[in-house]
Design a protein around this motif. Structure first.
Motif, PDB file in Angstrom:
ATOM      1  N   ARG B  76       0.810  -1.209   0.000  1.00 38.14           N
ATOM      2  CA  ARG B  76       0.000   0.000   0.000  1.00 38.14           C
ATOM      3  C   ARG B  76       0.852   1.271   0.000  1.00 38.14           C
ATOM      4  N   ARG B  80       2.306   6.331  -6.390  1.00 42.03           N
ATOM      5  CA  ARG B  80       1.605   6.174  -7.670  1.00 42.03           C
ATOM      6  C   ARG B  80       2.564   6.003  -8.852  1.00 42.03           C
ATOM      7  N   VAL B 125      -4.570  -3.131  -0.345  1.00 43.99           N
ATOM      8  CA  VAL B 125      -5.169  -2.373   0.766  1.00 43.99           C
ATOM      9  C   VAL B 125      -5.797  -3.363   1.746  1.00 43.99           C
ATOM     10  N   GLN B 130     -11.145   0.715   1.259  1.00 43.02           N
ATOM     11  CA  GLN B 130     -10.020   1.652   1.288  1.00 43.02           C
ATOM     12  C   GLN B 130      -9.266   1.721  -0.030  1.00 43.02           C
ATOM     13  N   GLU B 132      -7.777   2.722  -3.622  1.00 45.07           N
ATOM     14  CA  GLU B 132      -7.458   4.010  -4.236  1.00 45.07           C
ATOM     15  C   GLU B 132      -7.854   4.025  -5.695  1.00 45.07           C
ATOM     16  N   SER B 133      -8.034   2.834  -6.261  1.00 38.58           N
ATOM     17  CA  SER B 133      -8.430   2.723  -7.657  1.00 38.58           C
ATOM     18  C   SER B 133      -9.327   1.485  -7.759  1.00 38.58           C
ATOM     19  N   ASP B 136      -7.895  -2.003  -7.427  1.00 40.67           N
ATOM     20  CA  ASP B 136      -7.490  -2.511  -6.109  1.00 40.67           C
ATOM     21  C   ASP B 136      -8.563  -3.413  -5.509  1.00 40.67           C
TER      22      ASP B 136
END
Lengths: 452, 452
Positions: B76, B80, B125, B130, B132-133, B136
């Motif tokens: 995690r 990026r 994650v 949670q 982010e994309s 995930d």
């Protein structure tokens, strides 16, 4: 500017005042008619009273007017039938060429020495709020106006009438829906002179209410309300259309801004010719359709309200079908009537959308789907926004087709108009509108060159 | 009937299940790709983990599918930029023909031994809420489905997918806005088998909500809501259009009423030919206009929402101008896009009505009157219902003229679509719609023969 307003008003006042010669002549004829009527009444209805009413009795007539109104006032106890019979008999006896005219109340119209004479029976009621017919009210109006008007006010009334003539809004008949003589007399009394009346009207914010006797009892919905000083329950201006109120305001402002005798002259329109009609049609690219039929045997005061109701009913039908009426107009002469509709949409697609139920409503939805699934004449059913939708043949793709096949039972129409339509009617689409030129050329001119 | 439903389902289940040979072949290729990916990851990103996800990992793939999805799960804490660079480097190393694909998140698509392979970097994650994309989230879905599905349920998932294919509603992409694999897996888990799912869907009254993990926290406005069992904040069915929900209901009912393998086969449409197009056009008598331009360099998932927004903006403009859009449709291939509008009103009059203020509002009214009194291009001002009215030239009398001259700043358009329109576009009116046949013949066939 001030001077010019006064100067034009004073010029017109001189022109519209009857000359001494006219006055002498009228008085002589009135005296003769009154004498003859009184002699006849003494014989046929000695209990009745003879009165001279109307503008010639009030001195508010315009030079050139030739109308004499004689009322025969019967005791209130007279029954309707007696009133009618004796009233008509008296009129016929006095006027050699007298003919019965049936409005709300029958009376005799005829002539005497070149004057148009009405001899009208009415009832003598204690006050105007107890009338049984509109004509019973006239003698009260006559008394009121004669009592209130002085010479200057009389001049102002003549100016007001001539102005209403000039703006084509003179007359309380249901064809015009304009300003009648009594209404103009009351407005002049209210404002005191013609200039003040015009300045007042220029600034009106309808609804506008006047109650000269301060005794009004009811609320009226009309744009202009003038409570009859002889009858607290009546709006003398009830008949005046919103458009004619606005027209008075418009022309009052125009006159005050640019005083000219022109405003007191009714426009003269030549009938539209075919070439000019063609130019209008090709410039507008609209669909102009006329429905015409024969005139039912009724008076203008009955015909025009029915024509307007029919205009509205047919216009709604055209609008509902999506032909978007831009403007319409009723017209009538002695033999035929016509209603013109100008449509913004000349044609619509051969198909129309028909929405079914939401697919989620299982029973309804299944019934709808099954009803159309094998129908070769429709497109779909397909689904849009969760509903079944089909596209099916539209009933009418042109306004003319709609009017030709219209179901007269489904449209709001005046009763006499419905009957004439049931008997026969013609629908003229744009390329046949010229068929109206001969009969309604002047109306068509006014349609294509509309003025305020 | 019962027997027939079961019988069709069991036949189709056999057909769509991968054969032993397919299975063996797939497993071999997956093992190879996994091994190669793990070796590369050990070298380039030893902290990352490699997982096989998607339908081939869950055994819910259909016979004939050739998709292998390999996810590389980075810790995690990975930033990026590192994720992107290393992820793409790993994919390129494994797949000789690998190319970067930029969706929400960049990844590598390529092939291996005839299979289509995606190698997708994602973040590891703690739980799916949670992420982010969106990528995930996939490993969580994978775990959930593998844990919940047994063999019978797996068979039902394959049937559900094939049914969605048959009714052209399979896929959570933004072109289709249909039912994705994970959503169908959840619905099968909810209902227990394919027949129960169809019976359930047949009776839905949207909005319909399912919350398998009983942890939903938000209200959704979508017609179908399936709360993600791995993420209480997400509606897995958010992308499904109202029409596709209705379509599933419709075809579920049809299949249950008349079980047939036919429902599991996507319809094959031949491109529309010119003669048939001509027949449709002359039967419909509508105005069919297409706007076309070049395709901007974006993915379908970006293009189609923008096309629909542009469809809606242009449709509003046509409706506002009174051309009454009956139906519209967006289409796109690799090189061009087109939006078709079918208008019920092919032409409108050359003039339109323009209402001014009420005559009573003196200042406004006088300004309006003075502004148009000497304007030779308008009819009027005249008065209707107390207002000034003029008739003036209409900006566009046909839908094609409107679209050709449209002010792109005044219309709701997708941003990339606006830019292509600024560069170049063509408007095809009805008599040129055949220009679309070569490129969009199949779409046109579907337009004229729409199915639920």
């Amino acid at each position: 500017m001030t001077d010019e307003v006064e100067s034009v008003l004073s010029t017109v006042a001189t022109e519209v005042a009857p000359t001494e010669a006219e006055r002498t002549r009228l008085e002589a004829v009135v005296d003769e008619v009154l004498a003859e009527t009184r002699a006849t009444v003494a014989e046929l209805a000695p209990e009745a009273e003879v009165v001279h009413v109307g503008s010639t009795a009030r001195d508010t007539w315009l030079s050139g007017d030739r109308d004499i109104d004689i009322f025969v006032r019967f005791p209130r106890s007279t029954d309707r039938e007696t009133l009618r019979e004796r009233g008509l008999a008296i009129g016929r006896a006095v006027l050699d060429d007298g003919e019965a005219n049936y409005a709300e109340h029958p009376y005799i119209v005829g002539s005497h020495d070149g004057f148009d004479v009405d001899i009208v029976p009415c009832l003598d009621v204690p006050d105007a709020s107890q009338v049984e017919s509109a004509v019973d009210r006239t003698p009260f109006h006559n008394e009121y106006v004669r009592r209130e008007l002085d010479e200057d006010l009389t001049t102002a009334v003549r100016l007001a009438k001539q102005f209403a003539v000039g703006i084509e809004a003179y007359g309380s008949d249901l064809r015009t829906r304009g300003f009648g003589g009594y209404l103009l007399e009351l407005l002049v009394l209210e404002y005191g002179d013609m200039r003040a009346l015009l300045e007042g009207a220029a600034g009106w914010s309808p609804p506008v209410t006047f109650d000269p006797a301060e005794h009004g009892e009811e609320d009226f919905e009309d744009p202009l309300v003038v409570i009859d000083p002889t009858d607290p329950t009546r709006n003398v201006a009830a008949v005046v259309s919103e458009t004619n109120v606005a027209r008075l305001q418009h022309y009052a402002r125009r006159f005050l801004a640019m005083p000219d005798r022109f405003f007191f002259e009714a426009p003269e329109r030549s009938p539209l010719d075919g070439a000019t009609l063609g130019e209008h049609l090709s410039a507008r690219e609209s669909e102009i359709i006329a429905v015409t039929s024969h005139r039912p045997d009724i008076l203008d005061d009955q015909l025009f309200p029915q024509l307007r109701k029919s205009e509205s009913g047919l216009r709604d039908a055209l609008d509902r079908a999506g032909f978007d009426v831009l403007r319409s107009r009723v017209m009538a002469d002695d033999a035929r009537w016509a209603i013109l509709f100008e449509c913004t949409v000349p044609t619509r697609a051969a198909i129309e959308r028909h929405e079914g139920p939401p697919v989620a409503l299982e029973d309804h939805a299944t019934r709808f789907f099954d009803g159309y699934a094998d129908d070769e004449t429709v497109t779909g059913p397909f689904i849009e926004d969760g509903r079944y939708v089909i596209e099916r043949e539209r009933a009418h793709t042109t306004p003319a087709a709609l009017l030709r096949e219209i179901d007269l039972e489904q449209v709001g129409l005046g009763e006499h108009i419905r009957r004439t339509l049931e008997a026969e009617f013609t629908v003229h689409p744009t390329d046949e509108v010229s068929a109206l030129l001969e009969r309604f050329g002047t109306e068509l001119r006014a349609y294509f060159d509309p003025e305020p």
